[in-house]
Scaffold this motif. Structure first.
Motif, PDB file in Angstrom:
ATOM      1  N   ALA A   1     -12.199   8.251  10.800  1.00 36.86           N
ATOM      2  CA  ALA A   1     -11.341   8.449   9.632  1.00 36.86           C
ATOM      3  C   ALA A   1     -10.164   7.502   9.728  1.00 36.86           C
ATOM      4  N   ALA A   2      -9.510   7.303   8.605  1.00 38.19           N
ATOM      5  CA  ALA A   2      -8.290   6.507   8.543  1.00 38.19           C
ATOM      6  C   ALA A   2      -7.605   6.825   7.225  1.00 38.19           C
ATOM      7  N   ASN A   3      -6.328   6.527   7.156  1.00 41.65           N
ATOM      8  CA  ASN A   3      -5.572   6.681   5.923  1.00 41.65           C
ATOM      9  C   ASN A   3      -5.239   5.291   5.402  1.00 41.65           C
ATOM     10  N   GLY A   4      -5.724   4.975   4.194  1.00 40.23           N
ATOM     11  CA  GLY A   4      -5.564   3.644   3.650  1.00 40.23           C
ATOM     12  C   GLY A   4      -4.151   3.225   3.363  1.00 40.23           C
ATOM     13  N   GLN A   5      -3.201   4.155   3.443  1.00 38.23           N
ATOM     14  CA  GLN A   5      -1.804   3.795   3.247  1.00 38.23           C
ATOM     15  C   GLN A   5      -1.225   3.081   4.465  1.00 38.23           C
ATOM     16  N   TYR A   6      -1.892   3.207   5.610  1.00 38.74           N
ATOM     17  CA  TYR A   6      -1.439   2.510   6.825  1.00 38.74           C
ATOM     18  C   TYR A   6      -2.637   2.253   7.718  1.00 38.74           C
ATOM     19  N   LEU A   7      -3.178   1.032   7.622  1.00 36.24           N
ATOM     20  CA  LEU A   7      -4.322   0.621   8.426  1.00 36.24           C
ATOM     21  C   LEU A   7      -3.965  -0.650   9.185  1.00 36.24           C
ATOM     22  N   LEU A   8      -3.800  -0.539  10.493  1.00 40.19           N
ATOM     23  CA  LEU A   8      -3.509  -1.696  11.331  1.00 40.19           C
ATOM     24  C   LEU A   8      -4.789  -2.065  12.067  1.00 40.19           C
ATOM     25  N   VAL A   9      -5.316  -3.251  11.786  1.00 41.28           N
ATOM     26  CA  VAL A   9      -6.643  -3.641  12.276  1.00 41.28           C
ATOM     27  C   VAL A   9      -6.566  -4.975  13.000  1.00 41.28           C
ATOM     28  N   ARG A  10      -7.214  -5.054  14.159  1.00 37.24           N
ATOM     29  CA  ARG A  10      -7.337  -6.342  14.831  1.00 37.24           C
ATOM     30  C   ARG A  10      -8.168  -7.281  13.955  1.00 37.24           C
ATOM     31  N   ARG A  11      -7.700  -8.486  13.818  1.00 40.22           N
ATOM     32  CA  ARG A  11      -8.408  -9.455  12.987  1.00 40.22           C
ATOM     33  C   ARG A  11      -9.858  -9.637  13.445  1.00 40.22           C
ATOM     34  N   HIS A  12     -10.064  -9.746  14.745  1.00 41.94           N
ATOM     35  CA  HIS A  12     -11.410  -9.984  15.257  1.00 41.94           C
ATOM     36  C   HIS A  12     -12.329  -8.805  14.954  1.00 41.94           C
ATOM     37  N   ALA A  13     -11.796  -7.591  15.045  1.00 46.43           N
ATOM     38  CA  ALA A  13     -12.606  -6.409  14.723  1.00 46.43           C
ATOM     39  C   ALA A  13     -12.965  -6.408  13.245  1.00 46.43           C
TER      40      ALA A  13
ATOM     41  N   TRP B   1      -3.265  -9.532  13.697  1.00 50.20           N
ATOM     42  CA  TRP B   1      -3.455  -8.168  13.209  1.00 50.20           C
ATOM     43  C   TRP B   1      -3.287  -8.176  11.696  1.00 50.20           C
ATOM     44  N   PHE B   2      -4.023  -7.316  11.025  1.00 52.36           N
ATOM     45  CA  PHE B   2      -3.820  -7.071   9.606  1.00 52.36           C
ATOM     46  C   PHE B   2      -3.274  -5.659   9.439  1.00 52.36           C
ATOM     47  N   LEU B   3      -2.165  -5.529   8.710  1.00 49.31           N
ATOM     48  CA  LEU B   3      -1.705  -4.212   8.306  1.00 49.31           C
ATOM     49  C   LEU B   3      -1.955  -4.086   6.812  1.00 49.31           C
ATOM     50  N   PHE B   4      -2.959  -3.286   6.466  1.00 45.58           N
ATOM     51  CA  PHE B   4      -3.209  -2.975   5.067  1.00 45.58           C
ATOM     52  C   PHE B   4      -2.362  -1.750   4.727  1.00 45.58           C
ATOM     53  N   THR B   5      -1.452  -1.908   3.793  1.00 43.88           N
ATOM     54  CA  THR B   5      -0.576  -0.797   3.427  1.00 43.88           C
ATOM     55  C   THR B   5      -0.357  -0.798   1.930  1.00 43.88           C
ATOM     56  N   ASP B   6      -0.041   0.364   1.377  1.00 42.54           N
ATOM     57  CA  ASP B   6       0.075   0.503  -0.069  1.00 42.54           C
ATOM     58  C   ASP B   6       1.494   0.251  -0.549  1.00 42.54           C
ATOM     59  N   ALA B   7       1.606  -0.076  -1.820  1.00 44.57           N
ATOM     60  CA  ALA B   7       2.908  -0.386  -2.413  1.00 44.57           C
ATOM     61  C   ALA B   7       3.817   0.827  -2.499  1.00 44.57           C
ATOM     62  N   ASP B   8       3.269   2.022  -2.388  1.00 43.88           N
ATOM     63  CA  ASP B   8       4.100   3.225  -2.480  1.00 43.88           C
ATOM     64  C   ASP B   8       4.577   3.720  -1.122  1.00 43.88           C
ATOM     65  N   THR B   9       4.424   2.898  -0.070  1.00 45.93           N
ATOM     66  CA  THR B   9       4.868   3.294   1.268  1.00 45.93           C
ATOM     67  C   THR B   9       6.263   2.750   1.569  1.00 45.93           C
ATOM     68  N   ILE B  10       6.980   3.462   2.417  1.00 49.83           N
ATOM     69  CA  ILE B  10       8.280   3.021   2.923  1.00 49.83           C
ATOM     70  C   ILE B  10       8.202   3.059   4.445  1.00 49.83           C
ATOM     71  N   HIS B  11       8.516   1.931   5.069  1.00 53.03           N
ATOM     72  CA  HIS B  11       8.324   1.769   6.507  1.00 53.03           C
ATOM     73  C   HIS B  11       9.651   1.872   7.242  1.00 53.03           C
ATOM     74  N   LYS B  12       9.692   2.697   8.258  1.00 55.91           N
ATOM     75  CA  LYS B  12      10.929   2.942   8.992  1.00 55.91           C
ATOM     76  C   LYS B  12      11.252   1.758   9.905  1.00 55.91           C
TER      77      LYS B  12
END
Length: 357
Positions: free
Chosen positions: A169-181, A97-108
């Protein structure tokens, strides 16, 4: 072979590559990485792609021993800076999986493991959360609820997540994508030209037969997008004309809404001043009706009560930003993080989606 069969796999313990594009993010990157390195319940790696930073971004990233830091390659002609950085990170990633996330995010805590489980549960090829928005200044509180309420109305999560609907739609601050997709649709190379890479990535995956899952994700991630009035103006100038298919019409509608509420309140106040209390009460009720309708829409954005009350003052600013965004693209004068994007963009992704529904 159908798309679903080509990209679906079974994992007992999926591996995630967290990919963070970072361009002059010294203010927020440390908090982001601290929230990620302590995630539990799933094997993962963190890749920070330094996109030509001139501040302490790279030094901060390298202070985390478990983080892989690499420099983005020179920006190819026709590419957006963020797409170039995350595409480079993806080429070096090892995860399923790829999680594309921005530097201004804080993950719980635990959110990474929960997100993958949620994606698997919904058979999603792309899962995206709209983060909790941290707002502190007056203009953040006034404008951000307006924008996100409009986004919630334009890109309804239930429609985005419905495979029978063409809305994507999607929000680029949190995009979890299957590698194969991701690889099947050509990754960010297929959307290199757009500055609205999150929506276009989701659209490409859905058009290829993949499934999306999109929701408000305040339980998983939070962010403060803009820390100054200048950043807010520059950021939304870059995005608004792409997000809303009829930006000029929307600007006129929201300006008219503000004028109507303000006029009704002013007339009510004037009648009360001259002791025409029946008329004052009538216009007060009219003001309350318009205000209640406005607040009902704003509550879709998941902001606090104080920000919801201030949002009325954001209506004229939102209208101005819409028109500014359209004008900037018409002139070919869009800037973001020190880069200029002179060529007018292709047709907005949201318009392409709207025309299919």
């Amino acid at each position: 072979m159908p798309f679903r069969k080509r990209i679906r796999r079974s994992y007992q313990k999926p591996i995630v590559s967290v990919i963070i594009p970072a361009r002059n993010e010294e203010v927020c990157l440390e908090s982001c990485l601290k929230s990620l390195v302590d995630q539990e319940g799933i094997p993962f790696e963190i890749i920070v792609v330094d996109d030509g930073s001139t501040d302490a971004t790279r030094k901060i990233a390298e202070s985390f021993r478990s983080v892989r830091v690499m420099a983005a390659p020179p920006l190819p002609e026709g590419w957006g800076g963020k797409s170039n950085a995350v595409a480079y990170g993806a080429r070096h990633a090892r995860g399923d999986w790829f999680l594309f996330t921005d530097a201004d995010t804080i993950h719980k805590p635990g959110s990474l493991s929960r997100a993958v489980s949620e994606a698997e549960r919904h058979s999603a090829d792309l899962l995206s959360y709209s983060p909790e928005q941290i707002v502190k200044t007056f203009w953040e509180r006034a404008v951000m609820p307006i924008v996100f309420a409009e986004l919630a109305a334009t890109f309804k999560p239930r429609e985005v997540s419905d495979p029978r609907s063409s809305v994507a739609a999607a929000n680029g601050q949190y995009l979890l994508v299957r590698r194969h997709a991701y690889e099947l649709i050509g990754g960010h190379s297929s959307i290199a030209h757009t500055l609205l890479e999150d929506v276009d990535l989701a659209r490409s995956i859905k058009e290829a037969g993949g499934r999306l899952f999109f929701r408000y994700g305040g339980d998983a991630v939070k962010t403060r997008m803009y820390r100054s009035f200048r950043q807010l103006c520059e950021g939304w100038t870059k995005n608004l004309a792409l997000l809303f298919p009829d930006a000029r019409e929307l600007a006129a509608t929201r300006m008219a809404e503000f004028a109507t509420i303000a006029a009704a309140l002013a007339v009510s106040t004037a009648f009360a001043f001259f002791q025409h209390f029946i008329f004052a009460a009538g216009f007060a009720l009219l003001t309350a009706a318009f205000w209640t309708r406005f607040l009902k829409r704003i509550r879709l954005a998941h902001f606090g009560a104080f920000s919801e009350m201030l949002a009325i003052f954001g209506l004229p600013m939102f209208a101005w930003l819409l028109r500014r965004s359209v004008s900037s693209y018409a002139r070919g004068e869009v800037t973001w993080k020190g880069r200029s994007y002179p060529a007018p963009p292709p047709e907005p992704a949201s318009k392409r989606v709207a025309e299919k529904v």
